[in-house]
Every structure is written in C-alpha cells, then in structure tokens.
Design an enzyme around this catalytic site. Structure first.
Site, short mmCIF file in Angstrom:
data_model
loop_
_atom_site.label_atom_id
_atom_site.label_comp_id
_atom_site.label_asym_id
_atom_site.label_seq_id
_atom_site.Cartn_x
_atom_site.Cartn_y
_atom_site.Cartn_z
N LYS A 1 14.91 58.23 43.66
CA LYS A 1 15.97 57.59 42.86
C LYS A 1 16.34 58.43 41.64
CE LYS A 1 13.78 53.65 42.19
NZ LYS A 1 12.58 53.86 43.04
N ARG B 1 14.62 45.16 39.07
CA ARG B 1 13.45 45.30 39.94
C ARG B 1 12.83 43.94 40.24
NH1 ARG B 1 11.52 51.14 38.38
NH2 ARG B 1 10.19 51.66 40.12
N ARG C 1 4.99 65.52 43.54
CA ARG C 1 5.89 65.38 42.39
C ARG C 1 5.21 65.83 41.09
NH1 ARG C 1 9.11 59.92 41.15
NH2 ARG C 1 7.07 58.92 41.02
N ARG D 1 2.44 62.51 37.27
CA ARG D 1 2.53 61.20 36.65
C ARG D 1 1.24 60.43 36.88
NH1 ARG D 1 8.24 58.32 37.99
NH2 ARG D 1 6.84 56.55 38.26
N ARG E 1 2.21 50.17 43.62
CA ARG E 1 3.66 50.26 43.36
C ARG E 1 4.45 49.88 44.60
NH1 ARG E 1 4.08 56.12 41.63
NH2 ARG E 1 6.28 55.71 41.30
P1 AMP Z 1 9.87 54.59 37.84
O1 AMP Z 1 9.91 55.81 36.99
O2 AMP Z 1 11.22 54.02 38.13
O3 AMP Z 1 9.05 54.78 39.09
O4 AMP Z 1 9.12 53.46 36.97
C1 AMP Z 1 7.80 53.68 36.50
C2 AMP Z 1 7.18 52.40 36.02
O5 AMP Z 1 7.95 51.84 34.95
C3 AMP Z 1 7.09 51.26 37.04
O6 AMP Z 1 5.99 51.38 37.91
C4 AMP Z 1 6.96 50.05 36.10
O7 AMP Z 1 5.67 49.97 35.54
C5 AMP Z 1 7.93 50.42 34.99
N1 AMP Z 1 9.30 49.95 35.30
C6 AMP Z 1 10.37 50.71 35.63
N2 AMP Z 1 11.46 49.96 35.82
C7 AMP Z 1 11.07 48.67 35.60
C8 AMP Z 1 11.74 47.41 35.64
N3 AMP Z 1 13.02 47.30 35.96
N4 AMP Z 1 11.01 46.30 35.35
C9 AMP Z 1 9.72 46.39 35.01
N5 AMP Z 1 9.02 47.54 34.95
C10 AMP Z 1 9.68 48.67 35.25
#
Ligand code: AMP
Length: 206
Positions: free
Chosen positions: A13, A85, A120, A153, A164
């Site tokens: 994404k 989400r 990654r 990460r 996740r």
């Molecule tokens: P990402 O970089 O999109 O994979 O997001 C990394 C982490 O950020 C996720 O595993 C959640 O802990 C938090 N996160 C990202 N977007 C959201 C969201 N919309 N609602 C809640 N937590 C989020």
C-alpha cells in the site's frame, strides 16, 4: 478525487501510494508513517500497540486523520493509505461526509506477502520504503534520499506479522463489503511489478 488504497499488511500500500501520489499530484496520507513518527517520541503510548501488530485505538488515530484529510492541502483530493481499518473508522468518515471515488483493493497470494514483508527495509528518518530485491537502495542498507542506515520494521517479524494478518481479517477486511455496496471497490492484482500495478490502477481510475 479521493482514493483509499486498501489491502492486507505487506501488499505494498505504501510503495504504491507514494508513486500514485506523484503521478496524480495528490497528497498521500500514510497513517502508519504518521503513527510511527508519533511513536518515536519518548514514553509514547502508541508503541506498545504497534510493536505487537495491534491497531492503535480508534479515538487516537481518527482525530488525526480526519484533521489531515479535511485540511486545505486535501481539498482537491487525496490518497488515503492505512485508513479506515475498522468499521468505526469508516463510519466516522461517513458521518463527516468524506466521500470516496475509489477503493483500490490490492490483492496477492500469501507467499507474495510473506516475501515482501521479510525483505522490506525502511528509512527510520524519512519513512522511505525499500525491499532488498524488489526496490533495492542504490547502496545496500543505506537510504538513497538521506543516507540513513535502513532498518527492518519492528512489526515485520513472523510472530507480529501473524497478528497483523489476523487483525486485517477480523477488523479491516469487512469494510470492503461496506464500500462494495457503494460500487466503488476496484480489485487490482498487487502481485505484479510495482509499475504494472500502477498502470492497472490508473486504468481503473479513468
Ligand atoms: P502500516 O504502516 O499501515 O502497516 O501500519 C503500521 C501500524 O500502525 C499498524 O499495525 C497499526 O498498529 C497502526 N495503524 C496504522 N493505521 C491504523 C489505523 N487506521 N487504525 C489503527 N491503527 C493503525
């Protein structure tokens, strides 16, 4: 045009949204990056959720994102990555009359996702995303843009990846039905090379 980039963790994404944002000259709102920057602050309460692969509580994330997407910068459209989400987050957007033209649903088999997540790398300073083979930095382990040492990460380790993916299936995937009923979900094969994925997205946005 307002667009949501949707899909399970590791599908790409972020990498897709950054490139699409350049092509369409539209701001990219990367929820994960915003939260990761916030979590770097000392004693921040977000870290404990993020490191375990759990979602940050709605009340913390929703206010920040709503503020961003209703700001002047996003008036002509935006690309929303990582939000909504949960059904609650989608409801909040509805209640605030934030309308979308397309939900780009990136899809790929689990093997592709695991390969992408395990290779990654990320720049801890500017959040640029790399992959050891698919999007390699010019100098191994070093960010092309700022020269920082790239890191893995904390949530890209097998036990956390499992959490996740489970969170995605339980809390996030159901939102697709909600947008599907509006007729705006566009399924895209996310297992192709990044440039091909971008072409396919641009074609469905026409
Ligand atoms: P990402 O970089 O999109 O994979 O997001 C990394 C982490 O950020 C996720 O595993 C959640 O802990 C938090 N996160 C990202 N977007 C959201 C969201 N919309 N609602 C809640 N937590 C989020």
């Amino acid at each position: 045009m307002n667009i949501i980039i949707f899909g399970q963790p590791g599908i790409g994404k972020g990498s897709t949204s950054i490139r699409l944002s350049k092509k369409l000259n539209m701001p990219h709102i990367a929820t994960g990056d915003i939260l990761r920057d916030e979590a770097k602050k000392p004693n921040n309460k977000l870290k404990k959720f993020m490191d375990k692969g759990l979602l940050v509580p709605d009340n913390i994330v929703s206010e920040t994102i709503l503020k961003k997407i209703t700001s002047k910068d996003c008036k002509k459209g935006f690309i929303l990555d990582g939000f909504p989400r949960t059904p609650n987050q989608a409801d909040l957007l509805e209640k605030n009359s934030v309308k979308f033209d397309a939900v780009i649903n990136l899809e790929a088999p689990t093997e592709v996702i695991i390969e992408r997540l395990s290779g990654r790398l990320i720049c801890p300073k500017d959040n640029t995303i790399y992959h050891v083979t698919n999007i390699p930095p010019k100098k191994p382990g070093i960010c092309d843009k700022c020269g920082s040492k790239l890191v893995k990460r904390k949530d890209d380790i097998p036990s956390v990846i499992k959490n996740r993916i489970n969170v995605y299936i339980k809390d996030t995937k159901p939102i697709l039905d909600f947008y599907g009923k509006k007729g705006i979900v566009k399924n895209i094969d996310g297992s192709k090379e990044l440039e091909k994925v971008l072409d396919d997205i641009l074609a469905v946005l026409k």
